[in-house]
Scaffold this motif. Structure first.
Motif, mmCIF file in Angstrom:
data_model
loop_
_atom_site.group_PDB
_atom_site.id
_atom_site.type_symbol
_atom_site.label_atom_id
_atom_site.label_comp_id
_atom_site.label_asym_id
_atom_site.label_seq_id
_atom_site.Cartn_x
_atom_site.Cartn_y
_atom_site.Cartn_z
ATOM 1 N N ALA A 1 0.835 -1.207 0.000
ATOM 2 C CA ALA A 1 0.000 0.000 0.000
ATOM 3 C C ALA A 1 0.870 1.257 0.000
ATOM 4 C CB ALA A 1 -0.929 -0.002 1.215
ATOM 5 N N HIS B 1 2.189 1.903 -3.370
ATOM 6 C CA HIS B 1 1.166 2.483 -4.236
ATOM 7 C C HIS B 1 0.925 3.951 -3.902
ATOM 8 C CE1 HIS B 1 -0.716 -0.433 -6.962
ATOM 9 N NE2 HIS B 1 -0.182 -1.332 -6.154
ATOM 10 N N SER C 1 -1.440 6.220 -6.474
ATOM 11 C CA SER C 1 -2.542 5.352 -6.862
ATOM 12 C C SER C 1 -3.693 5.528 -5.877
ATOM 13 C CB SER C 1 -2.078 3.892 -6.858
ATOM 14 O OG SER C 1 -3.180 3.034 -6.990
ATOM 15 N N ARG D 1 -5.798 3.313 -5.023
ATOM 16 C CA ARG D 1 -6.113 2.068 -4.321
ATOM 17 C C ARG D 1 -5.342 1.903 -3.029
ATOM 18 N NH1 ARG D 1 -4.910 -0.883 -9.699
ATOM 19 N NH2 ARG D 1 -2.891 -0.371 -8.897
ATOM 20 N N TRP D 2 -4.382 2.709 -2.744
ATOM 21 C CA TRP D 2 -3.485 2.443 -1.631
ATOM 22 C C TRP D 2 -4.210 2.429 -0.296
ATOM 23 C CZ3 TRP D 2 -1.986 5.203 2.642
ATOM 24 C CH2 TRP D 2 -2.440 6.518 2.726
ATOM 25 N N SER D 3 -5.234 3.248 -0.118
ATOM 26 C CA SER D 3 -5.927 3.286 1.177
ATOM 27 C C SER D 3 -6.672 1.983 1.438
ATOM 28 C CB SER D 3 -6.880 4.473 1.249
ATOM 29 O OG SER D 3 -7.848 4.407 0.223
ATOM 30 N N TRP D 4 -7.243 1.379 0.394
ATOM 31 C CA TRP D 4 -7.927 0.096 0.563
ATOM 32 C C TRP D 4 -6.924 -0.999 0.904
ATOM 33 C CZ3 TRP D 4 -12.831 -0.109 1.447
ATOM 34 C CH2 TRP D 4 -13.663 0.893 0.948
ATOM 35 N N LEU D 5 -5.768 -0.952 0.275
ATOM 36 C CA LEU D 5 -4.721 -1.917 0.599
ATOM 37 C C LEU D 5 -4.252 -1.755 2.041
ATOM 38 C CD1 LEU D 5 -2.614 -1.736 -2.680
ATOM 39 C CD2 LEU D 5 -3.857 -3.736 -1.844
ATOM 40 N N SER E 1 -6.840 -3.215 4.337
ATOM 41 C CA SER E 1 -6.765 -4.674 4.265
ATOM 42 C C SER E 1 -5.590 -5.208 5.089
ATOM 43 C CB SER E 1 -6.633 -5.118 2.806
ATOM 44 O OG SER E 1 -6.450 -6.508 2.726
#
Length: 192
Positions: free
Chosen positions: A125, A128, A133, A135-139, A142
């Motif tokens: 994350a 990213h 990117s 998407r990094w916050s979702w990673l 997770s």
């Protein structure tokens, strides 16, 4: 390399297969969801059943590996293949001989896995984030979730061994079943 046309054809073929066999996907989804709910209701029994199932899988695959290795004993890597098959047989026998102790061992391995997975996901994350990117916050979330699961499992030992494997497999089966049910119902609607 796959061209966009090949990918489109594959996607179309998969869609047609789901539409043609939506009842089979619906049945499988319901079965997985019921098994998931059962595992969530009785996690100690599910943990024990999973351990015994893994024991049989290791034992059978190890015996199969020994047979195949014997037949192919003239091929390169014979000793490594023989060692791998023998270890699978040994692991299977240990899991089946002492399934209750094996549940504890598998729970420790599961906790370590979630910890390592969480750290790796957080590092991914952060990489990213440097690339800007979205998407990094979702990673990151997770990865933090994985570490929280690891913390609950590891700090709860030995009592967490009773529920951890059963609950996590139950959740996986329930969500997998729900996904197949949704996919089957969507395919049924598009057939109408």
């Amino acid at each position: 390399m796959t061209s966009p046309e090949d990918f489109s054809r594959l996607q179309s073929a998969m869609s047609q297969a789901v539409k043609a066999h939506w009842k089979a996907f619906l049945f499988e989804g319901i079965l997985l969801a019921v098994l998931g709910i059962a595992a969530l209701i009785l996690p100690p029994l599910a943990s024990l059943a999973i351990t015994i199932f893994l024991g049989w899988m290791f034992l059978v695959s190890g015996i199969g590996g020994l047979i195949v290795t014997y037949w192919a004993r003239a091929t390169p890597g014979f000793w490594w293949s023989l060692l791998s098959a023998a270890l699978a047989v040994l692991a299977g026998m240990l899991l089946l001989a002492r399934p209750m102790q094996a549940v504890l061992t598998l729970t420790i391995v599961l906790g370590a896995y979630f910890l390592a997975e969480g750290v790796a996901t957080i590092m991914y994350a952060l990489e990213h984030r440097r690339e800007l990117s979205g998407r990094w916050s979702w990673l990151l979330i997770s990865g933090l979730f994985d570490i929280a699961i690891a913390f609950m499992v590891i700090t709860g030992l030995p009592s967490s061994a009773e529920w951890a494997i059963g609950v996590l497999v139950g959740i996986n089966l329930l969500f997998g079943g729900a996904t197949l049910i949704g996919m089957a119902l969507a395919a049924r609607k598009s057939n109408s």
